[in-house]
Design an enzyme around this catalytic site. Structure first.
Site, PDB file in Angstrom:
ATOM      1  CB  ALA A  48      -0.858  -0.081   1.262  1.00  0.00           C
ATOM      2  NE  ARG A  89      -4.105  -4.254  -6.534  1.00  0.00           N
ATOM      3  CZ  ARG A  89      -2.947  -4.669  -5.648  1.00  0.00           C
ATOM      4  NH1 ARG A  89      -1.693  -4.507  -5.960  1.00  0.00           N
ATOM      5  NH2 ARG A  89      -3.266  -5.871  -4.903  1.00  0.00           N
ATOM      6  CG  ASP A 237      -3.253  -3.806   1.342  1.00  0.00           C
ATOM      7  OD1 ASP A 237      -2.698  -3.226   0.357  1.00  0.00           O
ATOM      8  OD2 ASP A 237      -2.771  -4.578   1.677  1.00  0.00           O
ATOM      9  CE  LYS A 248      -1.556  -9.746  -1.060  1.00  0.00           C
ATOM     10  NZ  LYS A 248      -2.223  -9.174  -2.383  1.00  0.00           N
TER      11      LYS A 248
END
EC number: 5.3.1.23
Length: 364
Positions: A48, A89, A237, A248
């Site tokens: 991130a 993303r 993130d 993750k």
């Protein structure tokens, strides 16, 4: 340690291609913002904080190609490019935070000349890059109090120097403890499907001379049952206002296992990862990636053709399973809904433009 990214000074951004690590060390040369967008999409640059810094430099590349007669026209074009970068993303909020910080700089800038505006953008991108490194080191100093002598630390994915502008978040704590002579060691989960733990975390630890043992993801429960790890540290993130954490895929499983085996579960992330606009993790958009990441390994099929695949890149760990969140502004403990808000008080988080994910959910 290799540089995650470097700005050469002549309009060239070089990004370390992490898809080729640990066997090949090469850099992608980016002269267009679309080069940066593609690198983020295919995870050549990942983590991130790292993608936030890369996107900031990508916006500089975009700005240098804009031909506008007025500042208003310049900003309109720049915002369009920012939306393209933001769409790469959807889960990592640092990406959208960095882009909005860059746009805010332009809105407040006095110059009308495009060249001067580009210079200001570059200064801001470089500031984001530098601040991430200093913030990571500060985070590590705060987190040291949670890392005992001889700690055996289980981690997931890669939240080290490769995932940031430098030093790392979760692995930054490990690195600081190692530098302080605390004789720590690491268990690195391989992190399927893209093996960031095996390819990147194990490699980083070996480069630093920190003892590391690689395990498959399915071994974590037995590892904890045998008393081989003292704590779990992961990155993040996005962190919702109530303390729910997107990280993750596989992180949630580790948090449940840590609770079952009564060991601390820590999250390390900069305050730019905290998203107070989302009440809980249920509102965090979760990226789903191509099925080939699961059905193929190193380009070779490992599953029968035609099998159905579900491939979310992230999961959400409920706040109740998190012992503490270590940030660059201090350690945050429950109640998270109160203490996270206090932690980010005073930071300029106002939106300049709403950057929206492809699924239509706001990312900030």
């Amino acid at each position: 340690m290799l540089d995650t990214m470097r700005w050469t000074g002549d309009g060239l951004l070089e990004l370390l291609d992490q898809t080729r690590l640990p066997f090949e060390k090469s850099y992608i040369k980016c002269t267009e913002y679309t080069d940066v967008a593609e690198a983020i999409k295919r995870l050549a640059v990942r983590g991130a904080p790292a993608i936030g810094a890369a996107a900031a430099y990508g916006l500089v590349l975009a700005a240098r190609k804009i031909r506008a007669n007025t500042k208003k026209e310049f900003l309109t074009e720049l915002e369009a490019r920012a939306r393209e970068l933001a769409a790469t993303r959807p889960t990592a909020v640092n990406l959208h935070w960095a882009l909005n910080r860059m746009l805010r700089k332009m809105r407040l800038a006095e110059p009308e000349d495009a060249g001067l505006l580009c210079d200001l953008l570059l200064e801001e991108a470089q500031a984001i890059f530098r601040e991430d490194i200093t913030g990571n080191r500060r985070m590590a100093r705060y987190g040291l109090e949670l890392i005992p002598e001889g700690a055996r630390i289980l981690t997931h994915c890669n939240a080290g120097a490769l995932a940031t502008a430098g030093y790392g978040t979760a692995l930054g704590l490990v690195r600081a403890a190692h530098e302080a002579g605390r004789r720590v060691s690491v268990y690195a989960g391989e992190t399927r499907p893209l093996l960031q733990g095996a390819r990147l975390t194990a490699w980083e630890m070996l480069q630093e001379g920190i003892p590391v043992t690689l395990i498959t993801d399915s071994m974590a429960g037995y590892l904890l049952a045998k008393g081989k790890a003292d704590l779990v540290v992961v990155g993040a993130d996005r962190i919702a206002a109530n303390g729910d954490v997107a990280n993750k895929i596989g992180t949630y499983s580790l948090a449940v296992l840590a609770r079952e085996h009564k060991i601390p579960f820590y999250v390390a992330a900069p305050v730019s990862t905290i998203d107070l606009s989302l009440a809980s993790g249920e509102e965090i958009p979760i990226e789903e990636r191509d099925s080939s990441e699961v059905t193929h390994l190193a380009g070779r099929p490992v599953a029968p053709e035609g099998v159905n695949v579900w491939n979310p890149a992230f999961d959400v760990t409920p706040a109740r399973l998190i012992t503490a969140i270590i940030t660059d502004r201090g350690i945050v403990k429950p109640p998270y809904d109160e203490n996270l808000r206090k932690t980010v008080e005073g930071l300029n988080r106002n939106l300049v433009i709403e950057l929206t994910a492809e699924d239509g959910k706001s990312n900030l």
